[in-house]
Motif scaffolding. Structure first.
Motif, PDB file in Angstrom:
ATOM      1  N   ASN A  44      -5.675  54.103 -70.139  1.00 23.10           N
ATOM      2  CA  ASN A  44      -4.630  54.394 -69.150  1.00 23.10           C
ATOM      3  C   ASN A  44      -5.032  55.545 -68.239  1.00 23.10           C
ATOM      4  OD1 ASN A  44      -2.828  52.364 -69.963  1.00 23.10           O
ATOM      5  ND2 ASN A  44      -1.981  53.656 -71.571  1.00 23.10           N
ATOM      6  N   GLU A  62      -7.233  53.254 -82.276  1.00 23.96           N
ATOM      7  CA  GLU A  62      -6.637  52.407 -81.245  1.00 23.96           C
ATOM      8  C   GLU A  62      -5.729  53.175 -80.285  1.00 23.96           C
ATOM      9  OE1 GLU A  62      -6.806  51.636 -84.444  1.00 23.96           O
ATOM     10  OE2 GLU A  62      -7.900  49.740 -84.561  1.00 23.96           O
ATOM     11  N   LEU A  68      -2.908  44.352 -71.748  1.00 27.10           N
ATOM     12  CA  LEU A  68      -2.923  45.779 -71.425  1.00 27.10           C
ATOM     13  C   LEU A  68      -3.572  46.019 -70.065  1.00 27.10           C
ATOM     14  CD1 LEU A  68      -2.531  48.778 -72.446  1.00 27.10           C
ATOM     15  CD2 LEU A  68      -4.894  48.616 -73.234  1.00 27.10           C
ATOM     16  N   LEU A  84      -6.349  45.147 -81.365  1.00 30.55           N
ATOM     17  CA  LEU A  84      -6.368  45.796 -80.050  1.00 30.55           C
ATOM     18  C   LEU A  84      -7.041  44.895 -79.024  1.00 30.55           C
ATOM     19  CD1 LEU A  84      -5.910  48.232 -78.180  1.00 30.55           C
ATOM     20  CD2 LEU A  84      -8.110  49.110 -78.961  1.00 30.55           C
ATOM     21  N   MET A 130      -5.753  43.468 -75.436  1.00 32.08           N
ATOM     22  CA  MET A 130      -6.457  44.131 -74.330  1.00 32.08           C
ATOM     23  C   MET A 130      -6.246  43.417 -72.999  1.00 32.08           C
ATOM     24  SD  MET A 130      -8.284  46.747 -73.531  1.00 32.08           S
ATOM     25  CE  MET A 130      -8.769  47.319 -75.149  1.00 32.08           C
ATOM     26  N   ILE A 168      -6.256  53.411 -76.167  1.00 31.42           N
ATOM     27  CA  ILE A 168      -5.255  53.024 -75.173  1.00 31.42           C
ATOM     28  C   ILE A 168      -4.962  54.181 -74.223  1.00 31.42           C
ATOM     29  CG2 ILE A 168      -2.832  52.356 -74.883  1.00 31.42           C
ATOM     30  CD1 ILE A 168      -3.143  50.762 -77.509  1.00 31.42           C
ATOM     31  N   LYS A 169      -4.844  55.376 -74.763  1.00 37.97           N
ATOM     32  CA  LYS A 169      -4.597  56.554 -73.925  1.00 37.97           C
ATOM     33  C   LYS A 169      -5.762  56.790 -72.964  1.00 37.97           C
ATOM     34  CE  LYS A 169      -3.483  61.452 -74.294  1.00 37.97           C
ATOM     35  NZ  LYS A 169      -3.283  62.597 -75.199  1.00 37.97           N
TER      36      LYS A 169
END
Length: 112
Positions: A27, A19, A54, A47, A51, A23-24
């Motif tokens: 981004n 996860e 995010l 996640l 999402m 995310i990295k």
């Protein structure tokens, strides 16, 4: 004019603590306009629940950014994420003959 070479998409199979990596990658891809493919999302339902927030809270989103999500059907998959997405389904053809024909067609197309 020269064509800009696109970077290859980040492919991440979720599960086993992937996860933070996902995310990295999201981004970074949103900022630089690349693509991310998250596989087996049914294994990271927490996640997926986060999402939508995010994605809406990303500070910079390049117009070329794309996020692809693959998963098996799951009753706990977040509906909000499904509603904001373009959905594509891949269902097996009905019958043995249709299945063999599809398999053969895919094999032949990959050889080209």
């Amino acid at each position: 004019a020269r064509k800009r070479k696109l970077p290859s998409p980040a492919v991440i199979s979720l599960g086993e603590g992937q996860e933070p990596v996902a995310i990295k990658a999201i981004n970074a891809a949103a900022a630089e306009g690349s693509w991310v493919l998250l596989q087996n999302c049914e294994l990271a339902l927490e996640l997926m629940a986060d999402m939508e927030q995010l994605l809406t809270k990303l500070p910079i989103i390049d117009p070329a950014f794309r996020l692809f999500i693959t998963c098996l059907p799951h009753k706990e998959f977040p509906l909000g994420l499904l509603q904001m997405s373009t959905k594509v389904t891949n269902e097996p053809p009905a019958g043995l003959k249709a299945g063999l024909l599809r398999s053969f067609t895919v094999i032949v197309d990959q050889d080209r």
